[in-house]
Design a protein around this motif. Structure first.
Motif, PDB file in Angstrom:
ATOM      1  N   PHE A  82      37.862  34.438  44.212  1.00  9.15           N
ATOM      2  CA  PHE A  82      38.352  35.428  45.158  1.00  9.15           C
ATOM      3  C   PHE A  82      38.964  34.680  46.339  1.00  9.15           C
ATOM      4  CE2 PHE A  82      34.580  37.832  43.344  1.00  9.15           C
ATOM      5  CZ  PHE A  82      35.352  38.481  42.399  1.00  9.15           C
ATOM      6  N   LEU A  83      39.846  35.346  47.069  1.00  8.36           N
ATOM      7  CA  LEU A  83      40.582  34.694  48.142  1.00  8.36           C
ATOM      8  C   LEU A  83      39.647  34.037  49.156  1.00  8.36           C
ATOM      9  CD1 LEU A  83      43.387  34.157  49.314  1.00  8.36           C
ATOM     10  CD2 LEU A  83      43.175  36.300  50.607  1.00  8.36           C
ATOM     11  N   ASP A  84      38.548  34.720  49.499  1.00  4.62           N
ATOM     12  CA  ASP A  84      37.620  34.191  50.497  1.00  4.62           C
ATOM     13  C   ASP A  84      36.270  33.806  49.901  1.00  4.62           C
ATOM     14  OD1 ASP A  84      36.813  36.720  49.867  1.00  4.62           O
ATOM     15  OD2 ASP A  84      36.491  37.405  51.923  1.00  4.62           O
ATOM     16  N   TYR A  85      36.215  33.690  48.584  1.00  2.00           N
ATOM     17  CA  TYR A  85      34.958  33.328  47.930  1.00  2.00           C
ATOM     18  C   TYR A  85      35.297  32.529  46.668  1.00  2.00           C
ATOM     19  CZ  TYR A  85      30.011  33.856  46.693  1.00  2.00           C
ATOM     20  OH  TYR A  85      28.668  33.637  46.421  1.00  2.00           O
ATOM     21  N   PRO A  86      35.493  31.210  46.802  1.00  2.66           N
ATOM     22  CA  PRO A  86      35.926  30.387  45.670  1.00  2.66           C
ATOM     23  C   PRO A  86      34.837  30.227  44.602  1.00  2.66           C
ATOM     24  CG  PRO A  86      35.428  29.017  47.580  1.00  2.66           C
ATOM     25  CD  PRO A  86      35.370  30.439  48.051  1.00  2.66           C
ATOM     26  N   PHE A  87      35.300  30.072  43.381  1.00  2.00           N
ATOM     27  CA  PHE A  87      34.414  29.861  42.239  1.00  2.00           C
ATOM     28  C   PHE A  87      34.182  28.356  42.138  1.00  2.00           C
ATOM     29  CE2 PHE A  87      33.974  30.951  37.417  1.00  2.00           C
ATOM     30  CZ  PHE A  87      32.643  30.554  37.457  1.00  2.00           C
ATOM     31  N   VAL A  88      33.280  27.849  42.958  1.00  2.00           N
ATOM     32  CA  VAL A  88      33.083  26.407  43.073  1.00  2.00           C
ATOM     33  C   VAL A  88      32.135  25.884  42.003  1.00  2.00           C
ATOM     34  CG1 VAL A  88      33.508  26.445  45.549  1.00  2.00           C
ATOM     35  CG2 VAL A  88      31.167  26.723  44.698  1.00  2.00           C
ATOM     36  N   LYS A  89      32.218  24.587  41.762  1.00  2.00           N
ATOM     37  CA  LYS A  89      31.297  23.934  40.841  1.00  2.00           C
ATOM     38  C   LYS A  89      29.942  23.771  41.509  1.00  2.00           C
ATOM     39  CE  LYS A  89      34.953  21.221  38.607  1.00  2.00           C
ATOM     40  NZ  LYS A  89      35.423  19.857  38.260  1.00  2.00           N
ATOM     41  N   ARG A  90      28.893  24.009  40.745  1.00  2.00           N
ATOM     42  CA  ARG A  90      27.526  23.845  41.260  1.00  2.00           C
ATOM     43  C   ARG A  90      26.825  22.780  40.435  1.00  2.00           C
ATOM     44  NH1 ARG A  90      26.772  28.189  44.617  1.00  2.00           N
ATOM     45  NH2 ARG A  90      28.172  29.969  44.261  1.00  2.00           N
ATOM     46  N   GLU A  91      26.117  21.901  41.108  1.00  2.00           N
ATOM     47  CA  GLU A  91      25.472  20.785  40.414  1.00  2.00           C
ATOM     48  C   GLU A  91      24.525  21.253  39.326  1.00  2.00           C
ATOM     49  OE1 GLU A  91      23.604  18.173  43.133  1.00  2.00           O
ATOM     50  OE2 GLU A  91      25.450  17.588  44.170  1.00  2.00           O
ATOM     51  N   SER A  92      23.855  22.356  39.544  1.00  2.00           N
ATOM     52  CA  SER A  92      22.875  22.840  38.571  1.00  2.00           C
ATOM     53  C   SER A  92      23.498  23.733  37.508  1.00  2.00           C
ATOM     54  CB  SER A  92      21.778  23.632  39.291  1.00  2.00           C
ATOM     55  OG  SER A  92      22.339  24.735  39.995  1.00  2.00           O
ATOM     56  N   GLY A  93      24.815  23.944  37.586  1.00  2.00           N
ATOM     57  CA  GLY A  93      25.463  24.854  36.650  1.00  2.00           C
ATOM     58  C   GLY A  93      26.453  24.166  35.742  1.00  2.00           C
ATOM     59  N   ASP A  94      27.366  24.948  35.204  1.00  2.00           N
ATOM     60  CA  ASP A  94      28.401  24.463  34.299  1.00  2.00           C
ATOM     61  C   ASP A  94      29.588  24.009  35.154  1.00  2.00           C
ATOM     62  OD1 ASP A  94      30.378  24.073  32.416  1.00  2.00           O
ATOM     63  OD2 ASP A  94      29.939  25.901  31.287  1.00  2.00           O
ATOM     64  N   THR A  95      29.842  22.727  35.182  1.00  2.00           N
ATOM     65  CA  THR A  95      30.873  22.173  36.072  1.00  2.00           C
ATOM     66  C   THR A  95      32.237  22.048  35.406  1.00  2.00           C
ATOM     67  OG1 THR A  95      30.252  19.912  35.460  1.00  2.00           O
ATOM     68  CG2 THR A  95      29.142  20.889  37.375  1.00  2.00           C
ATOM     69  N   ARG A  96      32.371  22.485  34.181  1.00  2.00           N
ATOM     70  CA  ARG A  96      33.656  22.367  33.488  1.00  2.00           C
ATOM     71  C   ARG A  96      34.712  23.259  34.150  1.00  2.00           C
ATOM     72  NH1 ARG A  96      31.684  23.734  27.479  1.00  2.00           N
ATOM     73  NH2 ARG A  96      30.659  25.370  28.715  1.00  2.00           N
ATOM     74  N   PRO A  97      35.975  22.853  34.112  1.00  2.00           N
ATOM     75  CA  PRO A  97      37.037  23.698  34.692  1.00  2.00           C
ATOM     76  C   PRO A  97      37.111  25.071  34.036  1.00  2.00           C
ATOM     77  CG  PRO A  97      37.846  21.478  34.270  1.00  2.00           C
ATOM     78  CD  PRO A  97      36.502  21.569  33.620  1.00  2.00           C
ATOM     79  N   PHE A  98      36.813  25.117  32.731  1.00  2.00           N
ATOM     80  CA  PHE A  98      36.770  26.375  31.988  1.00  2.00           C
ATOM     81  C   PHE A  98      35.314  26.607  31.584  1.00  2.00           C
ATOM     82  CE2 PHE A  98      41.013  24.714  31.618  1.00  2.00           C
ATOM     83  CZ  PHE A  98      41.847  25.822  31.656  1.00  2.00           C
ATOM     84  N   PRO A  99      34.520  27.176  32.464  1.00  2.00           N
ATOM     85  CA  PRO A  99      33.078  27.259  32.231  1.00  2.00           C
ATOM     86  C   PRO A  99      32.702  28.342  31.225  1.00  2.00           C
ATOM     87  CG  PRO A  99      33.635  28.369  34.263  1.00  2.00           C
ATOM     88  CD  PRO A  99      34.913  27.744  33.759  1.00  2.00           C
ATOM     89  N   GLY A 100      31.438  28.289  30.798  1.00  2.00           N
ATOM     90  CA  GLY A 100      30.903  29.312  29.910  1.00  2.00           C
ATOM     91  C   GLY A 100      30.635  30.602  30.655  1.00  2.00           C
ATOM     92  N   HIS A 101      30.367  31.653  29.892  1.00  2.00           N
ATOM     93  CA  HIS A 101      30.188  32.972  30.504  1.00  2.00           C
ATOM     94  C   HIS A 101      28.973  33.046  31.427  1.00  2.00           C
ATOM     95  CE1 HIS A 101      26.919  34.020  27.651  1.00  2.00           C
ATOM     96  NE2 HIS A 101      27.659  33.426  26.745  1.00  2.00           N
ATOM     97  N   GLU A 102      27.966  32.214  31.180  1.00  2.00           N
ATOM     98  CA  GLU A 102      26.785  32.221  32.051  1.00  2.00           C
ATOM     99  C   GLU A 102      27.143  31.835  33.482  1.00  2.00           C
ATOM    100  OE1 GLU A 102      25.512  30.763  27.894  1.00  2.00           O
ATOM    101  OE2 GLU A 102      27.090  30.334  29.355  1.00  2.00           O
ATOM    102  N   GLU A 103      28.084  30.899  33.613  1.00  2.00           N
ATOM    103  CA  GLU A 103      28.500  30.449  34.942  1.00  2.00           C
ATOM    104  C   GLU A 103      29.270  31.546  35.685  1.00  2.00           C
ATOM    105  OE1 GLU A 103      28.731  27.257  37.882  1.00  2.00           O
ATOM    106  OE2 GLU A 103      27.469  27.754  36.150  1.00  2.00           O
ATOM    107  N   VAL A 104      30.072  32.310  34.954  1.00  2.00           N
ATOM    108  CA  VAL A 104      30.787  33.426  35.584  1.00  2.00           C
ATOM    109  C   VAL A 104      29.798  34.476  36.069  1.00  2.00           C
ATOM    110  CG1 VAL A 104      32.557  35.202  35.277  1.00  2.00           C
ATOM    111  CG2 VAL A 104      32.774  33.005  34.084  1.00  2.00           C
ATOM    112  N   LEU A 105      28.785  34.744  35.273  1.00  2.00           N
ATOM    113  CA  LEU A 105      27.776  35.730  35.677  1.00  2.00           C
ATOM    114  C   LEU A 105      27.047  35.282  36.936  1.00  2.00           C
ATOM    115  CD1 LEU A 105      26.214  38.338  35.123  1.00  2.00           C
ATOM    116  CD2 LEU A 105      24.681  37.001  33.655  1.00  2.00           C
ATOM    117  N   ARG A 106      26.712  33.994  37.008  1.00  2.00           N
ATOM    118  CA  ARG A 106      26.049  33.482  38.214  1.00  2.00           C
ATOM    119  C   ARG A 106      26.952  33.623  39.436  1.00  2.00           C
ATOM    120  NH1 ARG A 106      23.392  29.764  34.640  1.00  2.00           N
ATOM    121  NH2 ARG A 106      25.228  28.426  34.563  1.00  2.00           N
TER     122      ARG A 106
END
Length: 279
Positions: A82-106
């Protein structure tokens, strides 16, 4: 800031959450109706599938999500931000540029929590009717229901001044329509016929439901590839002799799988099924 309206938002997926936040920012009173017990909408993975795998039965119990277990995004996370809420990489999550659906849900869960949207959402509330009852006064009746027991529902009607529908577009399967393939009925197969040619056919996103005797399903109901491995089959064989007795044969086969469609999901499913299928 203009007048404050009592607004109903249907769905707590991506569109519903962003809509609720923007309406709340503008000072409106927002109520979000969500059928599931969590936010996420189509990104909320559900291992359950519908009783009608093609999705043609209007009386089937509908499963909202179309996610398969291995699904990854086909857009980079930067585009999904989102414009003011980036979908950033999290150390404990899926850091791939094209992440799995679990990362989108988080990501969506964090968005709802960080903007205080959780208290606006009525989980377990399925909207079954929306009706404009007074066009001059902008009054809409929203009827929702909650499950009290396995067989009993409780319905409730409420009036809102505006309604925003954010229930997505991926729940109803779009099934291809084309002339069916003429196949011999199972009870007329002869011993000279290769069983796999006629029986071991699976149609994903397919048609031919009147003449195709094999398993048919839409990708909306695909979750994992294991269901295509070493299937047990049985069929009647008619021997070419007046003295032969029809025999029921039981055995294993590797299936011929036909995928109809060439989108991202078809590519993923093809890759998963290929090692298990005959062809």
């Amino acid at each position: 800031m203009g007048p404050s309206y009592n607004v109903a938002v249907i769905g707590a997926g991506t569109a519903g959450l962003v809509t609720a936040r923007e309406l709340q920012r503008e000072g409106h009173r927002v109520t979000v109706f969500e059928k599931a017990n969590k936010v996420g909408g189509t990104w909320l993975y559900d291992s359950l599938v519908e009783s009608d795998l093609l999705g043609l039965d209007p009386n089937r119990e509908i499963v909202h999500s179309s996610l398969y277990k291995s699904l990854r995004t086909n857009l980079p996370r930067q585009v999904m931000s989102f414009l003011d809420y980036p979908f950033v990489k999290r150390e404990s999550g899926d850091t791939r540029p094209f992440p799995g659906h679990e990362e989108v849900l988080r990501f969506l869960q964090d968005f709802a929590r960080d903007f205080g949207l959780m208290e606006l959402i009525r989980f377990g509330h399925e909207v079954i009717r929306v009706e404009l009852v007074d066009e001059v006064r902008h009054e809409w009746v929203v009827e929702s229901r909650t499950r009290e027991t396995e067989s009993r529902w409780e319905s409730k009607e409420e009036v809102f001044e505006a309604v925003v529908i954010c229930n997505g577009k991926n729940t109803e399967p779009k099934v291809a329509e084309f002339p069916g393939i003429s196949l011999m009925p199972l009870h007329q197969l002869s011993v000279t016929t290769t069983a796999s040619k006629y029986m071991n056919i699976v149609s994903l996103c397919g048609s031919c439901w009147d003449t195709w005797p094999g398993l048919q399903m839409h990708s909306h109901n695909y979750r994992t590839p294991e269901q295509f491995e070493n299937k047990v089959f049985k069929f009647m064989v008619h021997f070419n002799s007046i003295h032969a007795i029809p025999t029921m044969i039981l055995g294993y086969y590797r299936q011929i799988v036909v995928l109809i469609g060439n989108g991202p999901s078809a590519t993923d499913i093809l890759r998963e099924i290929s090692p298990l299928a005959k062809q």
